[in-house]
Design an enzyme around this catalytic site. Structure first.
Site, PDB file in Angstrom:
ATOM      1  NE  ARG A   4      24.679 -64.652  35.415  1.00  0.00           N
ATOM      2  CZ  ARG A   4      23.679 -65.475  35.681  1.00  0.00           C
ATOM      3  NH1 ARG A   4      23.907 -66.742  35.944  1.00  0.00           N
ATOM      4  NH2 ARG A   4      22.436 -65.035  35.683  1.00  0.00           N
ATOM      5  CE1 TYR A   5      29.131 -68.014  36.023  1.00  0.00           C
ATOM      6  CE2 TYR A   5      27.406 -68.599  34.469  1.00  0.00           C
ATOM      7  CZ  TYR A   5      27.862 -68.498  35.775  1.00  0.00           C
ATOM      8  OH  TYR A   5      27.054 -68.881  36.808  1.00  0.00           O
TER       9      TYR A   5
ATOM     10  CB  CYS B 200       7.003 -73.913  33.764  1.00  0.00           C
ATOM     11  SG  CYS B 200       7.513 -75.043  32.460  1.00  0.00           S
TER      12      CYS B 200
ATOM     13  CG  ASP C  54      16.593 -68.242  39.594  1.00  0.00           C
ATOM     14  OD1 ASP C  54      17.597 -68.466  40.293  1.00  0.00           O
ATOM     15  OD2 ASP C  54      16.491 -68.621  38.409  1.00  0.00           O
TER      16      ASP C  54
ATOM     17  NE  ARG D  65      29.625 -71.640  31.729  1.00  0.00           N
ATOM     18  CZ  ARG D  65      30.456 -71.239  32.689  1.00  0.00           C
ATOM     19  NH1 ARG D  65      31.578 -70.616  32.382  1.00  0.00           N
ATOM     20  NH2 ARG D  65      30.141 -71.426  33.957  1.00  0.00           N
TER      21      ARG D  65
ATOM     22  NE  ARG E   7      16.401 -66.419  30.808  1.00  0.00           N
ATOM     23  CZ  ARG E   7      17.031 -67.522  30.398  1.00  0.00           C
ATOM     24  NH1 ARG E   7      16.429 -68.391  29.627  1.00  0.00           N
ATOM     25  NH2 ARG E   7      18.282 -67.731  30.746  1.00  0.00           N
TER      26      ARG E   7
ATOM     27  CG  ASP F 198      21.747 -68.281  38.548  1.00  0.00           C
ATOM     28  OD1 ASP F 198      22.778 -67.611  38.686  1.00  0.00           O
ATOM     29  OD2 ASP F 198      21.308 -68.644  37.439  1.00  0.00           O
TER      30      ASP F 198
ATOM     31  CB  CYS G 235       7.558 -72.741  26.520  1.00  0.00           C
ATOM     32  SG  CYS G 235       8.946 -71.688  26.949  1.00  0.00           S
TER      33      CYS G 235
ATOM     34  CB  CYS H 157       8.940 -69.761  33.802  1.00  0.00           C
ATOM     35  SG  CYS H 157      10.222 -69.284  32.635  1.00  0.00           S
TER      36      CYS H 157
ATOM     37  CE  LYS I 230      22.988 -71.803  36.180  1.00  0.00           C
ATOM     38  NZ  LYS I 230      23.484 -70.841  35.166  1.00  0.00           N
TER      39      LYS I 230
END
Ligand SMILES: *Cc1c(COP(=O)(O)O)cnc(C)c1O
Ligand code: SF4
Length: 345
Positions: A85-86, A102, A266, A89, A107, A303, A98, A105, A310
């Protein structure tokens, strides 16, 4: 790539203890449920901050208002498993697993589904993409949780990245110190320390997650020379008060973990019951700044949908009128400040 072996608490087998409503089984059919024995042991009563983060809730199925992938990560993926995206990075999604899924989450659409870690061919393609894009200086391993991979797989990935001269920084985003701290072993730390500069961003959301086990895990990582940051998600009913955030952020500093981001949640489908107003987030930042060490203050970020990135936002403590600034101090006092470098000639 291979996962570590580990078993998880079966929350339904211990139904009497947790007394989960039967209809939460429908949730787990859509969004996987997984809780470690360790993390479950931190629950002190039903519906406390730990419970809310890991136990399925029927409201997850009642939220259709939002999108499964609001950040458009799929569209920003030049090769599978890589998000670019950037300019300088990238995020490398190396794991779909995981220790704990969570409930909030971002994702949610991915984690636990399919479950397989990144394959060898996929890894080769991602490394090739990074190697042929010399603007990429910072690679963030994410997922799922990268530390769910075994040491050998991690070594393969990290060796591949370190063979690319323009990759300066490697970061690992992981919630393992919080949800499965026993994964942080001296062997793992020795392995990671070969690949410096390597940073870890962990993910504590509540002071009750700071225990002797997570403290030991962070100490091992810090002693291996790994600089640590923390990303917290602002969660309704979990950590959306100034008092909780003060305890969390100052507690993290004592673990040598520097608060990095506080995320506005998000707009991910199935998570609406956790969402707070941005106004609440700004009030929390205002309640931290000046009152506790500046080292303990994270950037509060939104974000933006559509992969626009962000944006850090601050409470509105400055009004600029020409070269005069009207400022508000942490105690609420209004002070005028003259910007003498900005006076007309
Ligand atoms: C958050 C994020 C990063 C890292 O951003 P920093 O502000 O450098 O921490 C990189 N890529 C994507 C896609 C991200 O969402
Ligand atoms: S550890 Fe991170 S990626 Fe895994 S479920 Fe929790 S928030 Fe999602």
């Amino acid at each position: 790539m291979h996962y570590i072996n580990h078993t998880t608490a079966s929350i339904y087998n211990t139904n009497t203890e947790y007394n989960l409503p039967a209809n939460t089984r429908l949730v787990s059919a859509r969004y996987p449920v997984r809780v470690t024995d360790y993390y479950a042991s931190l629950i002190t009563k039903p519906d406390d901050a730990i419970w809310k983060q890991c136990m399925p809730d029927v409201r997850e199925l009642e939220d259709f208002s939002q999108c499964p992938d609001p950040l458009d990560e799929s569209a920003l993926s030049p090769v599978p498993g890589l998000i670019h995206r950037y300019p300088d990075r990238v995020v490398l999604l190396v794991s779909n697993r995981c220790p704990v899924y969570c409930r909030f989450c971002m994702r949610k659409r991915l984690v636990g589904s399919g479950d397989a870690p990144m394959g060898d061919a996929e890894l080769r393609a991602a490394l090739h993409y990074i190697a042929t894009h010399s603007d990429i200086h910072d690679v963030i391993l994410s997922g799922g949780d990268p530390l769910m991979l075994d040491n050998e797989s991690l070594q393969t990935i990290l060796t591949g990245l370190r063979a690319i001269p323009h990759v300066t920084i490697i970061r690992i985003g992981t919630r393992v110190p919080v949800t499965l701290p026993s994964r942080i072993t001296p062997e793992l730390c020795a392995l990671l320390s070969i690949f410096h500069p390597l940073y870890i961003n962990t993910h504590f959301n509540h002071p009750d997650e700071i225990t002797s086990d997570s403290t030991t895990a962070c100490a091992l990582l810090a002693d291996a020379g790994i600089p640590m940051g923390n990303q917290t998600v602002l969660l309704k009913g979990v950590n959306d008060t100034v008092e909780t955030m003060r305890r969390l952020m100052t507690g993290l500093l004592a673990l040598r973990v520097r608060p990095y981001y506080l995320h506005q949640m998000d707009l991910v489908q199935g998570t609406a019951h956790f969402r707070t107003s941005v106004r609440t987030g700004l009030e929390i930042i205002r309640g931290l700044r000046g009152h506790i060490s500046g080292l303990a203050i994270p950037h509060y970020v939104i974000d933006l949908p559509g992969g626009k990135g962000k944006v850090a936002i601050l409470p509105d403590d400055v009004e600029i009128i020409g070269s005069t600034l009207l400022l508000r101090t942490y105690t609420g006092e209004r002070v005028t400040y003259q910007d003498i470098t900005d006076l007309p000639e």
